[in-house]
Write a protein that holds these residues in place. Structure first.
Motif, PDB file in Angstrom:
ATOM      1  N   MET A  15       0.804  -1.200   0.000  1.00 31.42           N
ATOM      2  CA  MET A  15       0.000   0.000   0.000  1.00 31.42           C
ATOM      3  C   MET A  15       0.850   1.268   0.000  1.00 31.42           C
ATOM      4  O   MET A  15       0.366   2.313  -0.340  1.00 31.42           O
ATOM      5  N   THR A  16       2.082   1.208   0.445  1.00 33.08           N
ATOM      6  CA  THR A  16       2.901   2.403   0.565  1.00 33.08           C
ATOM      7  C   THR A  16       3.389   2.876  -0.794  1.00 33.08           C
ATOM      8  O   THR A  16       4.029   2.122  -1.517  1.00 33.08           O
ATOM      9  N   PRO A  17       3.110   4.119  -1.153  1.00 31.19           N
ATOM     10  CA  PRO A  17       3.651   4.659  -2.397  1.00 31.19           C
ATOM     11  C   PRO A  17       5.166   4.766  -2.312  1.00 31.19           C
ATOM     12  O   PRO A  17       5.744   4.774  -1.231  1.00 31.19           O
ATOM     13  N   ASP A  18       5.824   4.895  -3.469  1.00 30.57           N
ATOM     14  CA  ASP A  18       7.277   4.985  -3.510  1.00 30.57           C
ATOM     15  C   ASP A  18       7.802   6.291  -2.939  1.00 30.57           C
ATOM     16  O   ASP A  18       8.945   6.374  -2.533  1.00 30.57           O
ATOM     17  N   ASN A  19       6.998   7.331  -2.910  1.00 31.69           N
ATOM     18  CA  ASN A  19       7.448   8.634  -2.446  1.00 31.69           C
ATOM     19  C   ASN A  19       7.023   8.852  -0.987  1.00 31.69           C
ATOM     20  O   ASN A  19       5.840   8.976  -0.697  1.00 31.69           O
ATOM     21  N   PRO A  20       7.998   8.935  -0.045  1.00 25.20           N
ATOM     22  CA  PRO A  20       7.636   9.122   1.365  1.00 25.20           C
ATOM     23  C   PRO A  20       7.029  10.488   1.666  1.00 25.20           C
ATOM     24  O   PRO A  20       6.518  10.711   2.750  1.00 25.20           O
ATOM     25  N   GLU A  21       7.077  11.410   0.706  1.00 28.04           N
ATOM     26  CA  GLU A  21       6.517  12.741   0.912  1.00 28.04           C
ATOM     27  C   GLU A  21       5.074  12.859   0.400  1.00 28.04           C
ATOM     28  O   GLU A  21       4.502  13.942   0.404  1.00 28.04           O
ATOM     29  N   THR A  22       4.476  11.742  -0.022  1.00 27.84           N
ATOM     30  CA  THR A  22       3.085  11.759  -0.453  1.00 27.84           C
ATOM     31  C   THR A  22       2.199  12.161   0.722  1.00 27.84           C
ATOM     32  O   THR A  22       2.262  11.555   1.790  1.00 27.84           O
ATOM     33  N   VAL A  23       1.398  13.179   0.545  1.00 24.58           N
ATOM     34  CA  VAL A  23       0.548  13.693   1.618  1.00 24.58           C
ATOM     35  C   VAL A  23      -0.610  12.741   1.855  1.00 24.58           C
ATOM     36  O   VAL A  23      -1.322  12.360   0.931  1.00 24.58           O
ATOM     37  N   ARG A  24      -0.800  12.368   3.128  1.00 30.94           N
ATOM     38  CA  ARG A  24      -1.906  11.502   3.519  1.00 30.94           C
ATOM     39  C   ARG A  24      -3.077  12.294   4.067  1.00 30.94           C
ATOM     40  O   ARG A  24      -4.192  11.822   4.084  1.00 30.94           O
ATOM     41  N   GLY A  25      -2.816  13.495   4.572  1.00 30.65           N
ATOM     42  CA  GLY A  25      -3.876  14.316   5.141  1.00 30.65           C
ATOM     43  C   GLY A  25      -3.311  15.264   6.173  1.00 30.65           C
ATOM     44  O   GLY A  25      -2.137  15.610   6.132  1.00 30.65           O
ATOM     45  N   THR A  26      -4.183  15.669   7.103  1.00 34.30           N
ATOM     46  CA  THR A  26      -3.760  16.605   8.145  1.00 34.30           C
ATOM     47  C   THR A  26      -4.052  16.042   9.531  1.00 34.30           C
ATOM     48  O   THR A  26      -4.928  15.198   9.696  1.00 34.30           O
ATOM     49  N   CYS A  27      -3.333  16.562  10.503  1.00 33.22           N
ATOM     50  CA  CYS A  27      -3.528  16.169  11.895  1.00 33.22           C
ATOM     51  C   CYS A  27      -4.814  16.794  12.417  1.00 33.22           C
ATOM     52  O   CYS A  27      -5.043  17.990  12.248  1.00 33.22           O
ATOM     53  N   SER A  28      -5.632  15.998  13.076  1.00 35.01           N
ATOM     54  CA  SER A  28      -6.892  16.511  13.623  1.00 35.01           C
ATOM     55  C   SER A  28      -6.674  17.327  14.899  1.00 35.01           C
ATOM     56  O   SER A  28      -7.579  18.004  15.360  1.00 35.01           O
ATOM     57  N   PHE A  29      -5.463  17.296  15.453  1.00 38.32           N
ATOM     58  CA  PHE A  29      -5.153  18.070  16.659  1.00 38.32           C
ATOM     59  C   PHE A  29      -4.559  19.427  16.324  1.00 38.32           C
ATOM     60  O   PHE A  29      -4.999  20.438  16.840  1.00 38.32           O
ATOM     61  N   CYS A  30      -3.514  19.447  15.464  1.00 40.25           N
ATOM     62  CA  CYS A  30      -2.807  20.710  15.218  1.00 40.25           C
ATOM     63  C   CYS A  30      -2.895  21.193  13.767  1.00 40.25           C
ATOM     64  O   CYS A  30      -2.479  22.305  13.469  1.00 40.25           O
ATOM     65  N   GLY A  31      -3.406  20.358  12.862  1.00 42.77           N
ATOM     66  CA  GLY A  31      -3.569  20.759  11.465  1.00 42.77           C
ATOM     67  C   GLY A  31      -2.328  20.621  10.610  1.00 42.77           C
ATOM     68  O   GLY A  31      -2.337  20.977   9.435  1.00 42.77           O
ATOM     69  N   ASP A  32      -1.240  20.068  11.170  1.00 43.94           N
ATOM     70  CA  ASP A  32      -0.006  19.884  10.412  1.00 43.94           C
ATOM     71  C   ASP A  32      -0.207  18.825   9.322  1.00 43.94           C
ATOM     72  O   ASP A  32      -1.044  17.933   9.451  1.00 43.94           O
ATOM     73  N   THR A  33       0.560  18.927   8.255  1.00 45.04           N
ATOM     74  CA  THR A  33       0.491  17.975   7.150  1.00 45.04           C
ATOM     75  C   THR A  33       1.173  16.670   7.541  1.00 45.04           C
ATOM     76  O   THR A  33       2.279  16.673   8.072  1.00 45.04           O
ATOM     77  N   VAL A  34       0.501  15.542   7.275  1.00 45.79           N
ATOM     78  CA  VAL A  34       1.038  14.217   7.569  1.00 45.79           C
ATOM     79  C   VAL A  34       1.307  13.519   6.244  1.00 45.79           C
ATOM     80  O   VAL A  34       0.432  13.442   5.379  1.00 45.79           O
ATOM     81  N   THR A  35       2.530  13.014   6.071  1.00 48.58           N
ATOM     82  CA  THR A  35       2.919  12.336   4.835  1.00 48.58           C
ATOM     83  C   THR A  35       3.148  10.854   5.099  1.00 48.58           C
ATOM     84  O   THR A  35       3.104  10.392   6.243  1.00 48.58           O
TER      85      THR A  35
END
Length: 54
Positions: free
Chosen positions: A1-21
């Motif tokens: 399931m993991t894409p080859d690029n570790p910087e692929t954005v998965r979404g945002t943190c529901s606590f602080c809004g930071d981007t999660v990759t």
């Protein structure tokens, strides 16, 4: 399931809004509907989140 690029954005943190990759993924799984899901550690606040459902 993991894409080859570790910087692929998965979404945002529901606590602080930071981007999660993909780099922050801890557990990847498939939902009952067959869609991919992930639990990840937020790089901003360190909380464990489901960034796809923030």
């Amino acid at each position: 399931m993991t894409p080859d690029n570790p910087e692929t954005v998965r979404g945002t943190c529901s606590f602080c809004g930071d981007t999660v990759t993909d780099r922050h993924a801890i557990i990847e799984y498939e939902t009952d509907s067959g869609r991919p899901g992930v639990w990840a550690e937020c790089p901003g606040c360190g909380e464990i989140v489901d960034p796809t459902h923030a």
